[in-house]
Write a protein that holds these residues in place. Structure first.
Motif, PDB file in Angstrom:
ATOM      1  N   VAL A  22      -4.415 -17.196  -6.405  1.00  0.00           N
ATOM      2  CA  VAL A  22      -5.117 -17.012  -7.679  1.00  0.00           C
ATOM      3  C   VAL A  22      -5.298 -15.511  -7.854  1.00  0.00           C
ATOM      4  O   VAL A  22      -5.815 -14.824  -6.963  1.00  0.00           O
ATOM      5  N   VAL A  23      -4.808 -15.016  -8.992  1.00  0.00           N
ATOM      6  CA  VAL A  23      -4.971 -13.601  -9.335  1.00  0.00           C
ATOM      7  C   VAL A  23      -6.212 -13.494 -10.221  1.00  0.00           C
ATOM      8  O   VAL A  23      -6.330 -14.228 -11.205  1.00  0.00           O
ATOM      9  N   THR A  24      -7.129 -12.614  -9.862  1.00  0.00           N
ATOM     10  CA  THR A  24      -8.307 -12.393 -10.711  1.00  0.00           C
ATOM     11  C   THR A  24      -8.351 -10.947 -11.175  1.00  0.00           C
ATOM     12  O   THR A  24      -7.809 -10.042 -10.513  1.00  0.00           O
ATOM     13  N   GLY A  34      -8.699 -15.314 -14.477  1.00  0.00           N
ATOM     14  CA  GLY A  34      -7.983 -15.722 -13.267  1.00  0.00           C
ATOM     15  C   GLY A  34      -6.873 -16.687 -13.609  1.00  0.00           C
ATOM     16  O   GLY A  34      -7.003 -17.464 -14.560  1.00  0.00           O
ATOM     17  N   LEU A  35      -5.788 -16.615 -12.873  1.00  0.00           N
ATOM     18  CA  LEU A  35      -4.712 -17.588 -13.070  1.00  0.00           C
ATOM     19  C   LEU A  35      -3.988 -17.857 -11.765  1.00  0.00           C
ATOM     20  O   LEU A  35      -3.943 -17.002 -10.876  1.00  0.00           O
ATOM     21  N   THR A  36      -3.467 -19.069 -11.680  1.00  0.00           N
ATOM     22  CA  THR A  36      -2.717 -19.506 -10.499  1.00  0.00           C
ATOM     23  C   THR A  36      -1.285 -18.998 -10.593  1.00  0.00           C
ATOM     24  O   THR A  36      -0.659 -19.079 -11.649  1.00  0.00           O
ATOM     25  N   ARG A  69      -7.342  -2.970 -12.104  1.00  0.00           N
ATOM     26  CA  ARG A  69      -7.531  -3.584 -10.787  1.00  0.00           C
ATOM     27  C   ARG A  69      -7.326  -5.080 -10.865  1.00  0.00           C
ATOM     28  O   ARG A  69      -7.677  -5.707 -11.864  1.00  0.00           O
ATOM     29  N   PHE A  70      -6.757  -5.647  -9.813  1.00  0.00           N
ATOM     30  CA  PHE A  70      -6.693  -7.109  -9.706  1.00  0.00           C
ATOM     31  C   PHE A  70      -6.741  -7.497  -8.234  1.00  0.00           C
ATOM     32  O   PHE A  70      -6.402  -6.698  -7.352  1.00  0.00           O
ATOM     33  N   ASP A  71      -7.224  -8.716  -7.991  1.00  0.00           N
ATOM     34  CA  ASP A  71      -7.285  -9.246  -6.626  1.00  0.00           C
ATOM     35  C   ASP A  71      -6.374 -10.464  -6.519  1.00  0.00           C
ATOM     36  O   ASP A  71      -6.366 -11.327  -7.407  1.00  0.00           O
ATOM     37  N   ILE A  72      -5.639 -10.519  -5.414  1.00  0.00           N
ATOM     38  CA  ILE A  72      -4.798 -11.674  -5.104  1.00  0.00           C
ATOM     39  C   ILE A  72      -5.548 -12.487  -4.046  1.00  0.00           C
ATOM     40  O   ILE A  72      -5.942 -11.934  -3.022  1.00  0.00           O
ATOM     41  N   HIS A  73      -5.732 -13.780  -4.289  1.00  0.00           N
ATOM     42  CA  HIS A  73      -6.362 -14.659  -3.294  1.00  0.00           C
ATOM     43  C   HIS A  73      -5.313 -15.649  -2.809  1.00  0.00           C
ATOM     44  O   HIS A  73      -4.861 -16.506  -3.594  1.00  0.00           O
ATOM     45  N   PRO A 106     -12.772  -6.998  -9.444  1.00  0.00           N
ATOM     46  CA  PRO A 106     -12.525  -8.298 -10.040  1.00  0.00           C
ATOM     47  C   PRO A 106     -13.264  -9.421  -9.291  1.00  0.00           C
ATOM     48  O   PRO A 106     -13.663  -9.238  -8.143  1.00  0.00           O
ATOM     49  N   PRO A 107     -13.425 -10.587  -9.967  1.00  0.00           N
ATOM     50  CA  PRO A 107     -14.113 -11.697  -9.316  1.00  0.00           C
ATOM     51  C   PRO A 107     -13.463 -12.118  -8.011  1.00  0.00           C
ATOM     52  O   PRO A 107     -12.239 -12.072  -7.887  1.00  0.00           O
TER      53      PRO A 107
END
Ligand SMILES: Cc1cc2nc3c(=O)[nH]c(=O)nc-3n(C[C@H](O)[C@H](O)[C@H](O)COP(=O)(O)O)c2cc1C
Length: 175
Positions: A22-24, A34-36, A69-73, A106-107
């Motif tokens: 999930v990218v937030t 956020g999206l998968t 900025r973005f976070d990869i989960h 990001p979240p």
């Protein structure tokens, strides 16, 4: 060569098993998005870079401008529901606070296998998608096993053979 329909291509790409992330990020108004995604690919170790592909039709295209900025989960194998949640085309995907926290933005999604914080280094239009290249700034690992996506199904990874000797850089700790 036979022309490949979108459906055939989707099925072909689906044969390539991947992890799920999930990218937030935050949108231009500062709201969490956020999206998968399963198009994540490692690019470079030095400097540390990754890429993923965003549909040009995404309602969140403008959030991924240079330096954003973005976070990869990287999702755990118990997070298939979360993957489906963030695959909805909805404006508000953060209505409950059960699985995320907003600060620092990001979240951040709880319980992921890993979180990788990036800044957009470059974007490249490619057909009906945009390739987003991220410069990795920090990363954190959680515990668990990866969620796997294959042929439109979520599943688990089953190890069969270890490959430490053939991977580049494995002697200096790649694995
Ligand atoms: C397993 C899985 C993988 C996906 N991978 C991608 C992807 O790599 N890129 C993409 O743009 N959408 C991908 N999607 C679709 C998006 O998650 C979905 O279209 C989402 O609604 C986009 O959100 P947005 O329009 O709010 O940005 C994937 C969906 C699933 C279930």
């Amino acid at each position: 060569m036979t022309e490949l329909s979108a459906r055939t291509l989707r099925e072909l790409f689906g044969l390539f098993a991947t992890g799920v992330v999930v990218v937030t990020a935050v949108d231009t108004q500062g709201a969490p998005i956020g999206l998968t995604v399963n198009s994540l690919t490692s690019v470079s170790l030095d400097p540390p870079l990754l890429l993923w592909c965003l549909a040009s039709t995404s309602q969140n295209r403008t959030a991924f401008t240079p330096a954003a900025r973005f976070d990869i989960h990287i999702l755990n194998d118990d997070q298939a529901q979360l993957a489906m949640h963030f695959a909805r085309r909805a404006r508000e995907k953060f209505e409950t606070d059960a699985h995320w926290r907003s600060e620092p933005s990001p979240p951040r999604i709880h319980g992921a296998l890993a979180r990788i914080s990036c800044r957009v280094q470059a974007t490249h239009e490619a057909g009906d998608h945009v390739i987003i290249v991220g410069a990795i700034e920090s990363a954190e690992r959680g515990a668990g096993e990866p969620l796997v996506f294959h042929a439109s199904k979520f599943g688990r990874f089953t190890a069969k053979v270890a490959a430490p000797d053939i991977l580049p850089g494995s002697s200096d700790g790649w694995l």
